[in-house]
Scaffold this motif. Structure first.
Motif, PDB file in Angstrom:
ATOM      1  N   ALA A  31     -14.054  62.959  14.512  1.00  0.00           N
ATOM      2  CA  ALA A  31     -13.195  62.410  13.467  1.00  0.00           C
ATOM      3  C   ALA A  31     -13.109  63.403  12.324  1.00  0.00           C
ATOM      4  CB  ALA A  31     -13.742  61.075  12.964  1.00  0.00           C
ATOM      5  N   GLU A  32     -12.060  63.241  11.538  1.00  0.00           N
ATOM      6  CA  GLU A  32     -11.909  64.021  10.320  1.00  0.00           C
ATOM      7  C   GLU A  32     -12.057  63.078   9.140  1.00  0.00           C
ATOM      8  OE1 GLU A  32      -8.798  66.978   7.993  1.00  0.00           O
ATOM      9  OE2 GLU A  32      -8.259  66.192   9.960  1.00  0.00           O
ATOM     10  N   ALA A  33     -12.920  63.436   8.212  1.00  0.00           N
ATOM     11  CA  ALA A  33     -13.123  62.632   7.009  1.00  0.00           C
ATOM     12  C   ALA A  33     -11.954  62.850   6.056  1.00  0.00           C
ATOM     13  CB  ALA A  33     -14.442  63.014   6.334  1.00  0.00           C
ATOM     14  N   LEU A  34     -11.357  61.757   5.620  1.00  0.00           N
ATOM     15  CA  LEU A  34     -10.205  61.823   4.715  1.00  0.00           C
ATOM     16  C   LEU A  34     -10.517  61.029   3.455  1.00  0.00           C
ATOM     17  CD1 LEU A  34      -7.456  61.112   7.391  1.00  0.00           C
ATOM     18  CD2 LEU A  34      -8.156  63.344   6.490  1.00  0.00           C
ATOM     19  N   LEU A  35     -10.436  61.677   2.318  1.00  0.00           N
ATOM     20  CA  LEU A  35     -10.743  61.042   1.044  1.00  0.00           C
ATOM     21  C   LEU A  35      -9.533  60.290   0.515  1.00  0.00           C
ATOM     22  CD1 LEU A  35     -12.820  60.679  -1.243  1.00  0.00           C
ATOM     23  CD2 LEU A  35     -11.884  62.764  -2.268  1.00  0.00           C
ATOM     24  N   ARG A  36      -9.754  59.077   0.041  1.00  0.00           N
ATOM     25  CA  ARG A  36      -8.690  58.264  -0.537  1.00  0.00           C
ATOM     26  C   ARG A  36      -9.187  57.643  -1.845  1.00  0.00           C
ATOM     27  NH1 ARG A  36      -6.403  61.039   2.407  1.00  0.00           N
ATOM     28  NH2 ARG A  36      -5.151  60.473   4.216  1.00  0.00           N
ATOM     29  N   TRP A  37      -8.260  57.512  -2.788  1.00  0.00           N
ATOM     30  CA  TRP A  37      -8.550  56.863  -4.064  1.00  0.00           C
ATOM     31  C   TRP A  37      -7.543  55.740  -4.237  1.00  0.00           C
ATOM     32  CZ3 TRP A  37      -7.688  59.326  -9.550  1.00  0.00           C
ATOM     33  CH2 TRP A  37      -8.172  58.459 -10.522  1.00  0.00           C
ATOM     34  N   ASN A  38      -8.026  54.537  -4.103  1.00  0.00           N
ATOM     35  CA  ASN A  38      -7.172  53.368  -4.289  1.00  0.00           C
ATOM     36  C   ASN A  38      -7.415  52.855  -5.704  1.00  0.00           C
ATOM     37  OD1 ASN A  38      -5.360  51.358  -3.826  1.00  0.00           O
ATOM     38  ND2 ASN A  38      -6.571  50.312  -2.266  1.00  0.00           N
ATOM     39  N   HIS A  39      -6.594  53.341  -6.617  1.00  0.00           N
ATOM     40  CA  HIS A  39      -6.738  53.014  -8.032  1.00  0.00           C
ATOM     41  C   HIS A  39      -6.399  51.536  -8.252  1.00  0.00           C
ATOM     42  CE1 HIS A  39      -5.949  53.056 -12.368  1.00  0.00           C
ATOM     43  NE2 HIS A  39      -6.672  54.167 -12.405  1.00  0.00           N
ATOM     44  N   PRO A  40      -7.187  50.818  -9.054  1.00  0.00           N
ATOM     45  CA  PRO A  40      -6.944  49.379  -9.248  1.00  0.00           C
ATOM     46  C   PRO A  40      -5.593  49.049  -9.889  1.00  0.00           C
ATOM     47  CG  PRO A  40      -8.725  50.149 -10.677  1.00  0.00           C
ATOM     48  CD  PRO A  40      -8.356  51.285  -9.788  1.00  0.00           C
ATOM     49  N   GLU A  41      -5.037  49.963 -10.664  1.00  0.00           N
ATOM     50  CA  GLU A  41      -3.753  49.701 -11.315  1.00  0.00           C
ATOM     51  C   GLU A  41      -2.611  50.537 -10.740  1.00  0.00           C
ATOM     52  OE1 GLU A  41      -4.574  50.458 -15.401  1.00  0.00           O
ATOM     53  OE2 GLU A  41      -6.047  48.844 -15.534  1.00  0.00           O
ATOM     54  N   ARG A  42      -2.916  51.745 -10.303  1.00  0.00           N
ATOM     55  CA  ARG A  42      -1.872  52.661  -9.833  1.00  0.00           C
ATOM     56  C   ARG A  42      -1.711  52.697  -8.326  1.00  0.00           C
ATOM     57  NH1 ARG A  42      -4.046  57.221 -13.878  1.00  0.00           N
ATOM     58  NH2 ARG A  42      -3.472  56.154 -15.782  1.00  0.00           N
ATOM     59  N   GLY A  43      -2.542  51.965  -7.625  1.00  0.00           N
ATOM     60  CA  GLY A  43      -2.465  51.952  -6.169  1.00  0.00           C
ATOM     61  C   GLY A  43      -3.062  53.202  -5.562  1.00  0.00           C
ATOM     62  N   CYS A  44      -2.617  53.506  -4.372  1.00  0.00           N
ATOM     63  CA  CYS A  44      -3.145  54.650  -3.630  1.00  0.00           C
ATOM     64  C   CYS A  44      -2.644  55.966  -4.247  1.00  0.00           C
ATOM     65  CB  CYS A  44      -2.735  54.559  -2.162  1.00  0.00           C
ATOM     66  SG  CYS A  44      -3.509  55.825  -1.156  1.00  0.00           S
ATOM     67  N   ILE A  45      -3.583  56.777  -4.681  1.00  0.00           N
ATOM     68  CA  ILE A  45      -3.257  58.084  -5.249  1.00  0.00           C
ATOM     69  C   ILE A  45      -3.579  59.124  -4.187  1.00  0.00           C
ATOM     70  CG2 ILE A  45      -3.747  59.739  -7.083  1.00  0.00           C
ATOM     71  CD1 ILE A  45      -4.518  57.338  -8.846  1.00  0.00           C
ATOM     72  N   LYS A  46      -2.591  59.934  -3.854  1.00  0.00           N
ATOM     73  CA  LYS A  46      -2.736  60.920  -2.789  1.00  0.00           C
ATOM     74  C   LYS A  46      -3.713  62.023  -3.190  1.00  0.00           C
ATOM     75  CE  LYS A  46       2.018  60.273  -1.321  1.00  0.00           C
ATOM     76  NZ  LYS A  46       3.324  60.912  -1.132  1.00  0.00           N
ATOM     77  N   PRO A  47      -4.465  62.537  -2.212  1.00  0.00           N
ATOM     78  CA  PRO A  47      -5.389  63.637  -2.498  1.00  0.00           C
ATOM     79  C   PRO A  47      -4.695  64.846  -3.112  1.00  0.00           C
ATOM     80  CG  PRO A  47      -5.789  62.772  -0.308  1.00  0.00           C
ATOM     81  CD  PRO A  47      -4.558  62.102  -0.814  1.00  0.00           C
ATOM     82  N   GLU A  48      -3.433  65.078  -2.738  1.00  0.00           N
ATOM     83  CA  GLU A  48      -2.696  66.213  -3.297  1.00  0.00           C
ATOM     84  C   GLU A  48      -2.552  66.094  -4.810  1.00  0.00           C
ATOM     85  OE1 GLU A  48      -0.686  64.176  -0.789  1.00  0.00           O
ATOM     86  OE2 GLU A  48      -2.136  65.120   0.526  1.00  0.00           O
ATOM     87  N   GLU A  49      -2.675  64.874  -5.317  1.00  0.00           N
ATOM     88  CA  GLU A  49      -2.547  64.649  -6.752  1.00  0.00           C
ATOM     89  C   GLU A  49      -3.878  64.784  -7.483  1.00  0.00           C
ATOM     90  OE1 GLU A  49      -0.327  61.067  -7.703  1.00  0.00           O
ATOM     91  OE2 GLU A  49       0.808  61.270  -5.842  1.00  0.00           O
ATOM     92  N   PHE A  50      -4.985  64.362  -6.856  1.00  0.00           N
ATOM     93  CA  PHE A  50      -6.248  64.398  -7.601  1.00  0.00           C
ATOM     94  C   PHE A  50      -7.167  65.559  -7.232  1.00  0.00           C
ATOM     95  CE2 PHE A  50      -7.126  61.243  -4.214  1.00  0.00           C
ATOM     96  CZ  PHE A  50      -8.303  61.743  -3.670  1.00  0.00           C
ATOM     97  N   ILE A  51      -7.016  66.146  -6.057  1.00  0.00           N
ATOM     98  CA  ILE A  51      -7.882  67.273  -5.685  1.00  0.00           C
ATOM     99  C   ILE A  51      -7.652  68.483  -6.599  1.00  0.00           C
ATOM    100  CG2 ILE A  51      -8.415  68.964  -3.877  1.00  0.00           C
ATOM    101  CD1 ILE A  51      -9.691  66.225  -3.388  1.00  0.00           C
ATOM    102  N   PRO A  52      -6.396  68.882  -6.885  1.00  0.00           N
ATOM    103  CA  PRO A  52      -6.216  70.017  -7.813  1.00  0.00           C
ATOM    104  C   PRO A  52      -6.839  69.764  -9.189  1.00  0.00           C
ATOM    105  CG  PRO A  52      -4.175  69.594  -6.639  1.00  0.00           C
ATOM    106  CD  PRO A  52      -5.110  68.464  -6.314  1.00  0.00           C
TER     107      PRO A  52
END
Length: 144
Positions: A31-52
């Protein structure tokens, strides 16, 4: 970024796993580990947005450390079902310049008594080309 820092500290991020299947045997091989951030107000924030942002602020180190711990622990559990299981984790180019990364990977392999070949660390070609000499040295040190 303060919300992201809190999400890391409070473990509000989630690691999902994309299975890897041998198409000939239809057996799960990893498997490949995939990081996700499900923000309580903004919903799913893509890794491309928070990794940089994590790279720019230095949060990439604790973030990668956390993901590695989660992924290796899950790998050990799934190896009980699929003995040849392999876990892949994506690294940032900033991780390649982190001298503590090698120590962390070695510690986890020893602590969980796992074969080094069970863990694949992935880096994109574009990331490597930002500092190819140093990346090569880091990758050679990680190669076990």
């Amino acid at each position: 970024m303060s919300e992201f820092r809190a999400a890391i500290e409070d473990q509000l991020l989630e690691v999902l796993y994309q299975p890897k299947v041998d198409v000939q045997t239809n057996e799960i091989i990893g498997a490949e580990a995939l990081l996700r951030w499900n923000h309580p107000e903004r919903g799913c924030i893509k890794p491309e947005e928070f990794i940089p942002l994590a790279e720019q602020t230095g949060l990439i180190k604790p973030l990668t450390s956390w993901v590695l711990e989660k992924a290796v622990h899950q790998c050990i559990e799934w190896k009980k079902i699929w003995p040849n299981f392999n876990m892949s984790v994506n690294l940032s180019v900033h991780n390649l310049h982190d001298v503590a990364l090698l120590d962390q990977v070695r510690r986890m392999i020893k602590e969980y008594d796992m074969q080094p070949s069970c863990l694949t660390l992935e880096v994109t070609e574009g990331d490597i080309m930002t500092d190819p000499i140093r990346a090569k040295e880091s990758l050679e040190a990680l190669s076990m």
